[in-house]
Scaffold this active site. Structure first.
Site, PDB file in Angstrom:
ATOM      1  N   ASN A  88       0.802  -1.221   0.000  1.00 46.89           N
ATOM      2  CA  ASN A  88       0.000   0.000   0.000  1.00 46.89           C
ATOM      3  C   ASN A  88       0.839   1.277   0.000  1.00 46.89           C
ATOM      4  O   ASN A  88       0.421   2.296  -0.549  1.00 46.89           O
ATOM      5  CB  ASN A  88      -0.926   0.004   1.220  1.00 46.89           C
ATOM      6  N   TYR A 155       5.295   9.481 -10.631  1.00 49.08           N
ATOM      7  CA  TYR A 155       4.177   8.734 -10.041  1.00 49.08           C
ATOM      8  C   TYR A 155       3.477   7.873 -11.088  1.00 49.08           C
ATOM      9  O   TYR A 155       3.209   6.687 -10.862  1.00 49.08           O
ATOM     10  CB  TYR A 155       3.194   9.718  -9.401  1.00 49.08           C
ATOM     11  N   LYS A 159       3.472   3.675 -11.024  1.00 49.40           N
ATOM     12  CA  LYS A 159       2.216   2.926 -10.915  1.00 49.40           C
ATOM     13  C   LYS A 159       1.956   2.078 -12.164  1.00 49.40           C
ATOM     14  O   LYS A 159       1.421   0.962 -12.064  1.00 49.40           O
ATOM     15  CB  LYS A 159       1.049   3.880 -10.658  1.00 49.40           C
ATOM     16  N   VAL A 190      -9.080   9.209  -3.251  1.00 52.53           N
ATOM     17  CA  VAL A 190      -9.338   9.017  -1.826  1.00 52.53           C
ATOM     18  C   VAL A 190      -8.896  10.246  -1.042  1.00 52.53           C
ATOM     19  O   VAL A 190      -7.828  10.824  -1.310  1.00 52.53           O
ATOM     20  CB  VAL A 190      -8.601   7.759  -1.307  1.00 52.53           C
ATOM     21  N   THR A 192      -7.100  11.654   1.354  1.00 52.09           N
ATOM     22  CA  THR A 192      -5.962  11.408   2.235  1.00 52.09           C
ATOM     23  C   THR A 192      -5.016  12.597   2.214  1.00 52.09           C
ATOM     24  O   THR A 192      -5.250  13.590   1.520  1.00 52.09           O
ATOM     25  CB  THR A 192      -5.190  10.155   1.776  1.00 52.09           C
TER      26      THR A 192
END
Length: 252
Positions: A88, A155, A159, A190, A192
């Site tokens: 994660n 990023y 990914k 999300v 966060t």
């Protein structure tokens, strides 16, 4: 019998929500992060769930193989009917056109987002290959692995690499009688600390920043708890889709 779950990046955000929802009586949860989350530890104690916390820096990739070996050696494998790994942990930085990116941050991004889960996965498979039990790996990916985002070259690349790594490992393990099943799932947008970091970006570094600001204003973000529940629905499914790359929207 018991299930062991190893979870990286467990101290906050989506990782904390995953950990909290995994605190079940028949689970042995091993959380990996740079800092300990005391509220999770208290929650585990209240629920009388076995929780071990391992302080680790995923940037130190040369140490990861040995650390995972030691973690799995510390688990009472004889009592398990399943063992799962959730990769994660992740970082967004650096943000901005690649020519403006700091070389150290580029290397950190690829180490934490891609190299670390690759090494952890390798060690996990190696140390559990003799076990004739249910073995699963859930890689937390991103829509950025499939789309081009101005200013997110590191990023997006990491990914995309994680997604294709998942496909390759799935193909390898499919050939084995007691292989590990592996999937990569994008959890959606999300709410966060990473999202707060995105919204604080300068437009010249990230041209789509206003879109993410609007997501927040319009209440279009998943809460960490909502996203965690959707991810665990995949992880705990009886029909775990080995070698697949998915999005939580596929489940809606």
């Amino acid at each position: 019998m018991q299930r062991a779950i190893i979870l990286t990046g467990a101290s906050r955000g989506l990782g904390q929500a995953l950990a909290s929802q995994l605190l079940e009586p028949d689970h042995h949860l091993i959380c990996l992060s740079r800092s300990r989350n005391d509220s999770l530890a208290r929650e585990a104690a209240d629920k009388q769930v076995k929780l071990d916390w391992v302080t680790i820096d995923l940037n130190e990739v040369d140490l990861l193989e040995e650390r995972i070996r030691d973690i799995i050696a510390s688990i009472d494998l004889s009592r398990l009917d399943s063992i799962y790994l959730i990769n994660n942990a992740g970082v967004l930085q650096p943000i901005g056109p690649v020519e403006n990116n700091d070389g150290v941050q580029i290397a950190d991004n690829i180490r934490i987002n891609l190299i670390a889960p690759m090494i952890i996965t390798s060690s996990f498979i190696q140390q559990t290959r003799h076990l004739k039990i249910d073995k699963r790996i859930l890689n937390i990916s991103s829509g950025a692995g499939k789309k081009t985002y101005y200013g997110w070259s590191g990023y997006c690349t990491s990914k995309a690499g994680l997604d294709h790594f998942t496909r390759c490992v799935g193909a390898e393990q499919e050939e084995l009688e007691h292989g590990v099943k592996i999937v990569s799932v994008a959890p959606g947008v999300v709410d966060t600390d990473m999202q707060a970091e995105i919204r604080a970006s300068k437009e010249e570094d990230f041209k789509q920043v206003q879109r993410f600001i609007d997501y927040k204003k319009q209440g279009l973000l998943y809460s960490p708890e909502e996203a965690a529940a959707k991810l665990l629905k995949v992880l705990l499914s009886e029909s775990f889709p080995n070698g697949q790359v998915m999005d939580v929207r596929d489940l809606e």
